[in-house]
Structures are given as structure tokens and as C-alpha cells.
Design a protein around this motif. Structure first.
Motif, PDB file in Angstrom:
ATOM      1  N   GLU A 154       0.834  -1.189   0.000  1.00  0.00           N
ATOM      2  CA  GLU A 154       0.000   0.000   0.000  1.00  0.00           C
ATOM      3  C   GLU A 154       0.877   1.250   0.000  1.00  0.00           C
ATOM      4  O   GLU A 154       1.891   1.314   0.686  1.00  0.00           O
ATOM      5  N   HIS A 155       0.498   2.222  -0.792  1.00  0.00           N
ATOM      6  CA  HIS A 155       1.171   3.511  -0.784  1.00  0.00           C
ATOM      7  C   HIS A 155       0.183   4.555  -1.274  1.00  0.00           C
ATOM      8  O   HIS A 155      -0.871   4.224  -1.822  1.00  0.00           O
ATOM      9  N   ASP A 156       0.500   5.814  -1.037  1.00  0.00           N
ATOM     10  CA  ASP A 156      -0.445   6.863  -1.408  1.00  0.00           C
ATOM     11  C   ASP A 156       0.081   7.725  -2.552  1.00  0.00           C
ATOM     12  O   ASP A 156      -0.212   8.914  -2.631  1.00  0.00           O
ATOM     13  N   LEU A 157       0.836   7.116  -3.455  1.00  0.00           N
ATOM     14  CA  LEU A 157       1.304   7.847  -4.620  1.00  0.00           C
ATOM     15  C   LEU A 157       0.144   8.097  -5.575  1.00  0.00           C
ATOM     16  O   LEU A 157      -0.726   7.246  -5.767  1.00  0.00           O
ATOM     17  N   THR A 158       0.140   9.270  -6.187  1.00  0.00           N
ATOM     18  CA  THR A 158      -0.870   9.568  -7.193  1.00  0.00           C
ATOM     19  C   THR A 158      -0.512   8.848  -8.489  1.00  0.00           C
ATOM     20  O   THR A 158       0.585   8.298  -8.642  1.00  0.00           O
ATOM     21  N   ARG A 159      -1.426   8.866  -9.448  1.00  0.00           N
ATOM     22  CA  ARG A 159      -1.166   8.224 -10.738  1.00  0.00           C
ATOM     23  C   ARG A 159       0.050   8.842 -11.404  1.00  0.00           C
ATOM     24  O   ARG A 159       0.918   8.137 -11.924  1.00  0.00           O
ATOM     25  N   ARG A 160       0.147  10.173 -11.397  1.00  0.00           N
ATOM     26  CA  ARG A 160       1.281  10.846 -12.027  1.00  0.00           C
ATOM     27  C   ARG A 160       2.583  10.534 -11.295  1.00  0.00           C
ATOM     28  O   ARG A 160       3.613  10.310 -11.922  1.00  0.00           O
ATOM     29  N   GLU A 161       2.524  10.502  -9.962  1.00  0.00           N
ATOM     30  CA  GLU A 161       3.723  10.167  -9.196  1.00  0.00           C
ATOM     31  C   GLU A 161       4.195   8.750  -9.503  1.00  0.00           C
ATOM     32  O   GLU A 161       5.394   8.491  -9.625  1.00  0.00           O
ATOM     33  N   THR A 162       3.239   7.833  -9.662  1.00  0.00           N
ATOM     34  CA  THR A 162       3.588   6.456  -9.996  1.00  0.00           C
ATOM     35  C   THR A 162       4.240   6.389 -11.366  1.00  0.00           C
ATOM     36  O   THR A 162       5.215   5.648 -11.562  1.00  0.00           O
ATOM     37  N   GLU A 163       3.739   7.153 -12.322  1.00  0.00           N
ATOM     38  CA  GLU A 163       4.350   7.204 -13.659  1.00  0.00           C
ATOM     39  C   GLU A 163       5.792   7.705 -13.578  1.00  0.00           C
ATOM     40  O   GLU A 163       6.686   7.175 -14.250  1.00  0.00           O
ATOM     41  N   ILE A 164       6.007   8.702 -12.748  1.00  0.00           N
ATOM     42  CA  ILE A 164       7.343   9.274 -12.612  1.00  0.00           C
ATOM     43  C   ILE A 164       8.278   8.282 -11.922  1.00  0.00           C
ATOM     44  O   ILE A 164       9.448   8.146 -12.307  1.00  0.00           O
ATOM     45  N   VAL A 168      11.749   6.928 -13.512  1.00  0.00           N
ATOM     46  CA  VAL A 168      13.018   7.037 -12.782  1.00  0.00           C
ATOM     47  C   VAL A 168      13.668   5.667 -12.650  1.00  0.00           C
ATOM     48  O   VAL A 168      14.881   5.506 -12.826  1.00  0.00           O
ATOM     49  N   ALA A 169      12.849   4.640 -12.362  1.00  0.00           N
ATOM     50  CA  ALA A 169      13.378   3.287 -12.195  1.00  0.00           C
ATOM     51  C   ALA A 169      13.901   2.711 -13.509  1.00  0.00           C
ATOM     52  O   ALA A 169      14.721   1.794 -13.504  1.00  0.00           O
ATOM     53  N   GLN A 170      13.450   3.263 -14.623  1.00  0.00           N
ATOM     54  CA  GLN A 170      13.960   2.845 -15.931  1.00  0.00           C
ATOM     55  C   GLN A 170      15.273   3.535 -16.270  1.00  0.00           C
ATOM     56  O   GLN A 170      15.888   3.241 -17.292  1.00  0.00           O
ATOM     57  N   GLY A 171      15.710   4.460 -15.402  1.00  0.00           N
ATOM     58  CA  GLY A 171      16.987   5.125 -15.600  1.00  0.00           C
ATOM     59  C   GLY A 171      16.905   6.476 -16.275  1.00  0.00           C
ATOM     60  O   GLY A 171      17.933   7.059 -16.623  1.00  0.00           O
ATOM     61  N   LEU A 172      15.701   7.014 -16.453  1.00  0.00           N
ATOM     62  CA  LEU A 172      15.553   8.306 -17.120  1.00  0.00           C
ATOM     63  C   LEU A 172      15.948   9.453 -16.191  1.00  0.00           C
ATOM     64  O   LEU A 172      15.703   9.393 -14.983  1.00  0.00           O
ATOM     65  N   THR A 173      16.562  10.489 -16.758  1.00  0.00           N
ATOM     66  CA  THR A 173      16.856  11.706 -16.005  1.00  0.00           C
ATOM     67  C   THR A 173      15.578  12.532 -15.896  1.00  0.00           C
ATOM     68  O   THR A 173      14.565  12.232 -16.551  1.00  0.00           O
ATOM     69  N   ASN A 174      15.613  13.590 -15.101  1.00  0.00           N
ATOM     70  CA  ASN A 174      14.439  14.454 -14.966  1.00  0.00           C
ATOM     71  C   ASN A 174      14.013  15.032 -16.308  1.00  0.00           C
ATOM     72  O   ASN A 174      12.816  15.132 -16.603  1.00  0.00           O
ATOM     73  N   ASP A 180       9.208  12.465 -21.810  1.00  0.00           N
ATOM     74  CA  ASP A 180       8.450  11.230 -21.980  1.00  0.00           C
ATOM     75  C   ASP A 180       6.997  11.388 -21.558  1.00  0.00           C
ATOM     76  O   ASP A 180       6.088  10.817 -22.172  1.00  0.00           O
ATOM     77  N   LEU A 181       6.758  12.177 -20.496  1.00  0.00           N
ATOM     78  CA  LEU A 181       5.397  12.332 -19.964  1.00  0.00           C
ATOM     79  C   LEU A 181       4.718  13.620 -20.413  1.00  0.00           C
ATOM     80  O   LEU A 181       3.590  13.904 -20.000  1.00  0.00           O
ATOM     81  N   PHE A 182       5.433  14.400 -21.238  1.00  0.00           N
ATOM     82  CA  PHE A 182       4.889  15.653 -21.770  1.00  0.00           C
ATOM     83  C   PHE A 182       4.477  16.623 -20.658  1.00  0.00           C
ATOM     84  O   PHE A 182       3.383  17.190 -20.663  1.00  0.00           O
ATOM     85  N   VAL A 183       5.380  16.768 -19.687  1.00  0.00           N
ATOM     86  CA  VAL A 183       5.156  17.731 -18.611  1.00  0.00           C
ATOM     87  C   VAL A 183       6.414  18.587 -18.488  1.00  0.00           C
ATOM     88  O   VAL A 183       7.435  18.310 -19.105  1.00  0.00           O
ATOM     89  N   SER A 184       6.323  19.637 -17.692  1.00  0.00           N
ATOM     90  CA  SER A 184       7.477  20.519 -17.521  1.00  0.00           C
ATOM     91  C   SER A 184       8.500  19.908 -16.572  1.00  0.00           C
ATOM     92  O   SER A 184       8.174  19.036 -15.757  1.00  0.00           O
TER      93      SER A 184
END
Length: 221
Positions: A154-164, A168-174, A180-184
């Protein structure tokens, strides 16, 4: 902004080579060199570099102990440490990353990765040698995945936080996560900061480790 770097390695030739590569970059300056662990510890406290590049096998204190003392759990104002070593051993990788290091490189990784590791550490990202990353993440998957834990925790991460977290776990930089997620970029940093607070993770390496241990990446592997 110029990134101030401390080099610690018991081989003068290695320090000279690293200094030559790093000082050639306009945004990086080597501000100190140490040939042993005690010297590295003293210089880290006195100079407060932006990034410390530490060898593991050094006289006095080894690089792993120095890492724990300047970046580990309980350190009030931790420095950003990248461990650079000749020895590609799982126990070294684990000890370095759990001890507070934000990067782990092999000495034969080449100047491009060395320079990028310094820049990544300075901006709050992490860089681990690709060959080490693959093996490390396989280890997390094998020893702490969903099957071992009997389901997602159980965790309280939001959908967007889970995507991030997955990115990150795939090795992507910020920057790559933002693309990749089309955000700033600022959005990524805000969400990642929230994730670290919720998970009690000190850096993105620990976020990635959590993702693999808890089984979040099971469908990605």
C-alpha cells in the motif's frame, strides 16, 4: 554555476586524469584532491564541494565509509557523492547506494559518463554505470519483487507520481522524464520531491530501488 568537485583516490595518476577531464569543462572545477579516506573526509567538511568523487579502496578510511559519514542516513547536510571504482562487485554497489551515494561508476566508463555523472549529481539526478544498473535492477526484481512480497504494498502515490517513479526506475533523467510524460521539468521535480517524502527516500536511486523491490516494475521487465 560552476560545479565544485572533490577528487579522492589513492592513485595520483587517476586523480590527474580525472582533474584533466573535469577541468576542461567550463561548468566544472576541481577544488580539492585527497589520496586517502581521512584526507577526503577532512576536505569534504572544510571545502563543502557540490560533488565528491570517491574511490573505494583507499588507505585510512575506504570510500564507502567516507560516503556514509558525509552522505549517509542521519547526516544533517549530506554531500552528493559519486563512487568511482575499478571493482564491479555487487556488495560495493549496494553499500555505496545504501550509504548515500547518488552515483556509481567504473573507472573505465570513460570521460563522457564521468562528466555526466558529476552534472547529474549536482542537479539532483543519479547516474550508475549502465552494466551495473542492469544487474542491480535484476537483483532488486529477483529478491524483492511482487512474488516475494505477495502483492503490491500500500502507498499513497498519485497516478502521475507512480508514472514518474516508473520512469526514474527505468533510468531516465528528470529532463527525459519530462519529455516522456509531456510535462514541464519543474513538474517532474515537484512530483519527485513529493514521492521521496512519501517513501522516505533520500534520492532517486532509493526511489528506483523501492519500485523494483515492491514489484512496481514487474510488468516492465
Amino acid at each position: 554555476m560552476v560545479i565544485r568537485v572533490l577528487l579522492a583516490d589513492d592513485q595520483e595518476m587517476v586523480r590527474t586524469g580525472f582533474r584533466y577531464m573535469l577541468d576542461a569543462e567550463e561548468d566544472i572545477e576541481v577544488v580539492g584532491e585527497a589520496g586517502d579516506g581521512l584526507g577526503a573526509l577532512e576536505m569534504a567538511g572544510r571545502l563543502r564541494p557540490d560533488v565528491a568523487l570517491l574511490d573505494i579502496r583507499m588507505p585510512g578510511l575506504d570510500g564507502l565509509e567516507v560516503t556514509r559519514r558525509i552522505a549517509g542516513p542521519g547526516v544533517a547536510d549530506p554531500l552528493k557523492v559519486v563512487v568511482v571504482t575499478t571493482f564491479d562487485l555487487d556488495e560495493y554497489v549496494h553499500a555505496a547506494l545504501t550509504g548515500g551515494a547518488v552515483g556509481f561508476l567504473l573507472k573505465d566508463a570513460g570521460p563522457t559518463l564521468l562528466i555526466e555523472a558529476v552534472r547529474a549529481a549536482s542537479r539532483g539526478d543519479a547516474l550508475v554505470s549502465p552494466t551495473v544498473t542492469v544487474r542491480l535492477l535484476r537483483h532488486f526484481t529477483a529478491t524483492g519483487g511482487r512474488a516475494a512480497r505477495g502483492g503490491m504494498p500500500e502507498h499513497d502515490l498519485t497516478r502521475r507520481e507512480t508514472e514518474i517513479v516508473r520512469a526514474v526506475a527505468q533510468g531516465l533523467t528528470n529532463v527525459e522524464v519530462a519529455d516522456d510524460l509531456f510535462v514541464s521539468l519543474s513538474t517532474v521535480k515537484t512530483h519527485l520531491s513529493s514521492v521521496q517524502t512519501k517513501l522516505g527516500a533520500r534520492n532517486r536511486v532509493e526511489v528506483a530501488a523501492w519500485a523494483y523491490r515492491c514489484g512496481l516494475m514487474d510488468d516492465e521487465t
